[in-house]
Design a protein around this motif. Sequence first.
Motif, PDB file in Angstrom:
ATOM      1  N   ASP A 100     -25.431  11.219  46.273  1.00  0.00           N
ATOM      2  CA  ASP A 100     -25.010  12.114  45.192  1.00  0.00           C
ATOM      3  C   ASP A 100     -26.141  12.178  44.170  1.00  0.00           C
ATOM      4  O   ASP A 100     -26.405  11.201  43.459  1.00  0.00           O
ATOM      5  N   ASN A 101     -26.811  13.329  44.092  1.00  0.00           N
ATOM      6  CA  ASN A 101     -27.949  13.449  43.172  1.00  0.00           C
ATOM      7  C   ASN A 101     -27.535  13.788  41.748  1.00  0.00           C
ATOM      8  O   ASN A 101     -28.373  13.861  40.861  1.00  0.00           O
ATOM      9  N   MET A 102     -26.241  13.992  41.509  1.00  0.00           N
ATOM     10  CA  MET A 102     -25.697  14.213  40.160  1.00  0.00           C
ATOM     11  C   MET A 102     -26.459  15.284  39.384  1.00  0.00           C
ATOM     12  O   MET A 102     -26.794  15.121  38.205  1.00  0.00           O
ATOM     13  N   CYS A 103     -26.804  16.373  40.092  1.00  0.00           N
ATOM     14  CA  CYS A 103     -27.513  17.529  39.535  1.00  0.00           C
ATOM     15  C   CYS A 103     -28.987  17.272  39.272  1.00  0.00           C
ATOM     16  O   CYS A 103     -29.675  18.100  38.661  1.00  0.00           O
ATOM     17  N   GLY A 104     -29.505  16.129  39.707  1.00  0.00           N
ATOM     18  CA  GLY A 104     -30.888  15.794  39.435  1.00  0.00           C
ATOM     19  C   GLY A 104     -31.842  16.084  40.576  1.00  0.00           C
ATOM     20  O   GLY A 104     -31.435  16.196  41.737  1.00  0.00           O
ATOM     21  N   GLU A 105     -33.103  16.183  40.250  1.00  0.00           N
ATOM     22  CA  GLU A 105     -34.160  16.320  41.243  1.00  0.00           C
ATOM     23  C   GLU A 105     -34.544  14.914  41.719  1.00  0.00           C
ATOM     24  O   GLU A 105     -34.643  13.981  40.923  1.00  0.00           O
ATOM     25  N   CYS A 106     -34.764  14.766  43.010  1.00  0.00           N
ATOM     26  CA  CYS A 106     -35.057  13.460  43.598  1.00  0.00           C
ATOM     27  C   CYS A 106     -36.551  13.307  43.891  1.00  0.00           C
ATOM     28  O   CYS A 106     -37.154  14.177  44.509  1.00  0.00           O
ATOM     29  N   VAL A 107     -37.118  12.170  43.442  1.00  0.00           N
ATOM     30  CA  VAL A 107     -38.495  11.826  43.798  1.00  0.00           C
ATOM     31  C   VAL A 107     -38.527  10.350  44.151  1.00  0.00           C
ATOM     32  O   VAL A 107     -37.686   9.563  43.698  1.00  0.00           O
ATOM     33  N   ALA A 108     -39.495   9.959  44.972  1.00  0.00           N
ATOM     34  CA  ALA A 108     -39.616   8.563  45.389  1.00  0.00           C
ATOM     35  C   ALA A 108     -40.002   7.686  44.201  1.00  0.00           C
ATOM     36  O   ALA A 108     -40.728   8.104  43.304  1.00  0.00           O
ATOM     37  N   PHE A 109     -39.507   6.437  44.219  1.00  0.00           N
ATOM     38  CA  PHE A 109     -39.825   5.491  43.158  1.00  0.00           C
ATOM     39  C   PHE A 109     -39.846   4.069  43.716  1.00  0.00           C
ATOM     40  O   PHE A 109     -38.964   3.682  44.483  1.00  0.00           O
ATOM     41  N   GLY A 110     -40.855   3.296  43.323  1.00  0.00           N
ATOM     42  CA  GLY A 110     -40.912   1.884  43.675  1.00  0.00           C
ATOM     43  C   GLY A 110     -40.919   1.641  45.172  1.00  0.00           C
ATOM     44  O   GLY A 110     -41.415   2.440  45.963  1.00  0.00           O
ATOM     45  N   LYS A 111     -40.317   0.528  45.557  1.00  0.00           N
ATOM     46  CA  LYS A 111     -40.275   0.123  46.968  1.00  0.00           C
ATOM     47  C   LYS A 111     -39.014   0.680  47.627  1.00  0.00           C
ATOM     48  O   LYS A 111     -37.967   0.044  47.644  1.00  0.00           O
ATOM     49  N   GLY A 112     -39.135   1.885  48.141  1.00  0.00           N
ATOM     50  CA  GLY A 112     -38.007   2.504  48.835  1.00  0.00           C
ATOM     51  C   GLY A 112     -36.926   3.030  47.927  1.00  0.00           C
ATOM     52  O   GLY A 112     -35.831   3.357  48.400  1.00  0.00           O
ATOM     53  N   GLY A 113     -37.202   3.129  46.642  1.00  0.00           N
ATOM     54  CA  GLY A 113     -36.209   3.633  45.712  1.00  0.00           C
ATOM     55  C   GLY A 113     -36.394   5.102  45.397  1.00  0.00           C
ATOM     56  O   GLY A 113     -37.119   5.821  46.082  1.00  0.00           O
ATOM     57  N   PHE A 114     -35.730   5.557  44.346  1.00  0.00           N
ATOM     58  CA  PHE A 114     -35.817   6.970  43.968  1.00  0.00           C
ATOM     59  C   PHE A 114     -35.599   7.120  42.473  1.00  0.00           C
ATOM     60  O   PHE A 114     -35.105   6.210  41.795  1.00  0.00           O
ATOM     61  N   LYS A 115     -35.987   8.282  41.977  1.00  0.00           N
ATOM     62  CA  LYS A 115     -35.771   8.628  40.583  1.00  0.00           C
ATOM     63  C   LYS A 115     -35.053   9.974  40.543  1.00  0.00           C
ATOM     64  O   LYS A 115     -35.420  10.909  41.252  1.00  0.00           O
ATOM     65  N   LEU A 116     -34.018  10.081  39.738  1.00  0.00           N
ATOM     66  CA  LEU A 116     -33.297  11.336  39.530  1.00  0.00           C
ATOM     67  C   LEU A 116     -33.588  11.833  38.125  1.00  0.00           C
ATOM     68  O   LEU A 116     -33.538  11.051  37.161  1.00  0.00           O
ATOM     69  N   SER A 117     -33.882  13.116  37.983  1.00  0.00           N
ATOM     70  CA  SER A 117     -34.160  13.661  36.660  1.00  0.00           C
ATOM     71  C   SER A 117     -33.656  15.095  36.549  1.00  0.00           C
ATOM     72  O   SER A 117     -33.649  15.846  37.526  1.00  0.00           O
ATOM     73  N   ARG A 158     -25.938  11.818  23.661  1.00  0.00           N
ATOM     74  CA  ARG A 158     -27.057  12.467  24.327  1.00  0.00           C
ATOM     75  C   ARG A 158     -26.880  12.313  25.834  1.00  0.00           C
ATOM     76  O   ARG A 158     -26.384  11.295  26.310  1.00  0.00           O
ATOM     77  N   VAL A 159     -27.291  13.300  26.583  1.00  0.00           N
ATOM     78  CA  VAL A 159     -27.127  13.250  28.032  1.00  0.00           C
ATOM     79  C   VAL A 159     -28.209  12.375  28.658  1.00  0.00           C
ATOM     80  O   VAL A 159     -29.248  12.104  28.053  1.00  0.00           O
ATOM     81  N   LEU A 160     -27.960  11.932  29.868  1.00  0.00           N
ATOM     82  CA  LEU A 160     -28.924  11.108  30.603  1.00  0.00           C
ATOM     83  C   LEU A 160     -29.932  12.008  31.293  1.00  0.00           C
ATOM     84  O   LEU A 160     -29.591  12.766  32.193  1.00  0.00           O
ATOM     85  N   GLY A 161     -31.186  11.931  30.854  1.00  0.00           N
ATOM     86  CA  GLY A 161     -32.219  12.801  31.411  1.00  0.00           C
ATOM     87  C   GLY A 161     -32.777  12.328  32.731  1.00  0.00           C
ATOM     88  O   GLY A 161     -33.065  13.134  33.625  1.00  0.00           O
ATOM     89  N   ARG A 162     -32.904  11.000  32.881  1.00  0.00           N
ATOM     90  CA  ARG A 162     -33.415  10.477  34.154  1.00  0.00           C
ATOM     91  C   ARG A 162     -32.960   9.040  34.370  1.00  0.00           C
ATOM     92  O   ARG A 162     -32.646   8.321  33.424  1.00  0.00           O
ATOM     93  N   VAL A 163     -32.938   8.663  35.617  1.00  0.00           N
ATOM     94  CA  VAL A 163     -32.639   7.292  36.000  1.00  0.00           C
ATOM     95  C   VAL A 163     -33.520   6.921  37.182  1.00  0.00           C
ATOM     96  O   VAL A 163     -33.733   7.721  38.090  1.00  0.00           O
ATOM     97  N   GLN A 164     -34.089   5.725  37.127  1.00  0.00           N
ATOM     98  CA  GLN A 164     -34.897   5.234  38.239  1.00  0.00           C
ATOM     99  C   GLN A 164     -34.116   4.146  38.956  1.00  0.00           C
ATOM    100  O   GLN A 164     -33.438   3.329  38.326  1.00  0.00           O
ATOM    101  N   CYS A 165     -34.186   4.158  40.281  1.00  0.00           N
ATOM    102  CA  CYS A 165     -33.350   3.277  41.083  1.00  0.00           C
ATOM    103  C   CYS A 165     -34.155   2.541  42.155  1.00  0.00           C
ATOM    104  O   CYS A 165     -34.988   3.154  42.839  1.00  0.00           O
ATOM    105  N   GLU A 166     -33.890   1.267  42.281  1.00  0.00           N
ATOM    106  CA  GLU A 166     -34.529   0.451  43.310  1.00  0.00           C
ATOM    107  C   GLU A 166     -33.499  -0.532  43.841  1.00  0.00           C
ATOM    108  O   GLU A 166     -32.628  -0.994  43.094  1.00  0.00           O
ATOM    109  N   PHE A 167     -33.596  -0.847  45.116  1.00  0.00           N
ATOM    110  CA  PHE A 167     -32.597  -1.693  45.747  1.00  0.00           C
ATOM    111  C   PHE A 167     -33.252  -2.827  46.518  1.00  0.00           C
ATOM    112  O   PHE A 167     -34.349  -2.682  47.046  1.00  0.00           O
ATOM    113  N   GLY A 168     -32.552  -3.969  46.580  1.00  0.00           N
ATOM    114  CA  GLY A 168     -33.057  -5.130  47.297  1.00  0.00           C
ATOM    115  C   GLY A 168     -32.388  -5.270  48.647  1.00  0.00           C
ATOM    116  O   GLY A 168     -31.451  -4.547  48.990  1.00  0.00           O
TER     117      GLY A 168
END
Length: 261
Positions: free
Chosen positions: A9-26, A132-142
């Motif tokens: 669920d991208n929650m209306c955000g654009e997806c880009v790669a982040f960290g070690k196998g994670g992602f960033k939504l903005s 204020r709305v959430l503009g971006r979130v970065q996500c990483e998983f172990g």
Amino acid sequence: TCTTLGVKDNMCGECVAFGKGGFKLSESKMGLRFQGASFDDNQISRGSYQAMNICILAKYGNGGTITDPPTANCGGKSLSGAAKQVHWYGNCKQGNSKEAACCSNAELLKSGFDWNKFSKGNSCAGDADTDRVLGRVQCEFGAGGGGGAYAAGAWPTGWCHAPSTTCTTLGVKDNMCGECKAFGSGGFELRENAMGIRFAGASFDDNQIGKGSYQAMNICILAKYGNGGTITDPPTPNCGGKSLGGASSQVHWYGNCRKGD
């Protein structure tokens, strides 16, 4: 890209790669949202449970099965300039078990969760508060079962293991940034070798922490049942702790008193 990165669920955000196998939504105009509501602009920084839970929601979808826990690298940033909106309630302290059913920052989500149980506004009762709305979130998983949330950072969020499937299996409600291992007859051991075990931003007294001390037994209660939890099995005198040499001294919960005092 979202599908390739494993985003359910991208929650209306654009997806880009982040960290070690994670992602960033903005999303830079109206922000990220879920079921018509934004997210709390408090308790959203790196290592917060709200940010980690939002990452769980994004990766696994509402009600999904969590196979890899989020790490303390998860974090969000609110968006300035956009109109304030109704939001999911997240302005509570980590470990606040009394608000676990209504606040997205109280505890980490477990498989089969329902995000819709959380309140909207700035209280468990729900209200018309806007943020204020959430503009971006970065996500990483172990790695599943291994903790994984172990990254450099400032006290108290740095070098913090996220609750793992091992912690859940051992019945640990709050791992206090420690790695969980089986110990004794149905017990567990929590260990963190860089910054130590901690709760709500503070460490524990390095006095009166040996085997059989009430402080150690109470810390074990806190770990097993969570703050405010119901104690069904009392701890034994085999409970004990050991202070960590080499790490910086930190503010701590007071425990240097005699038993029965």
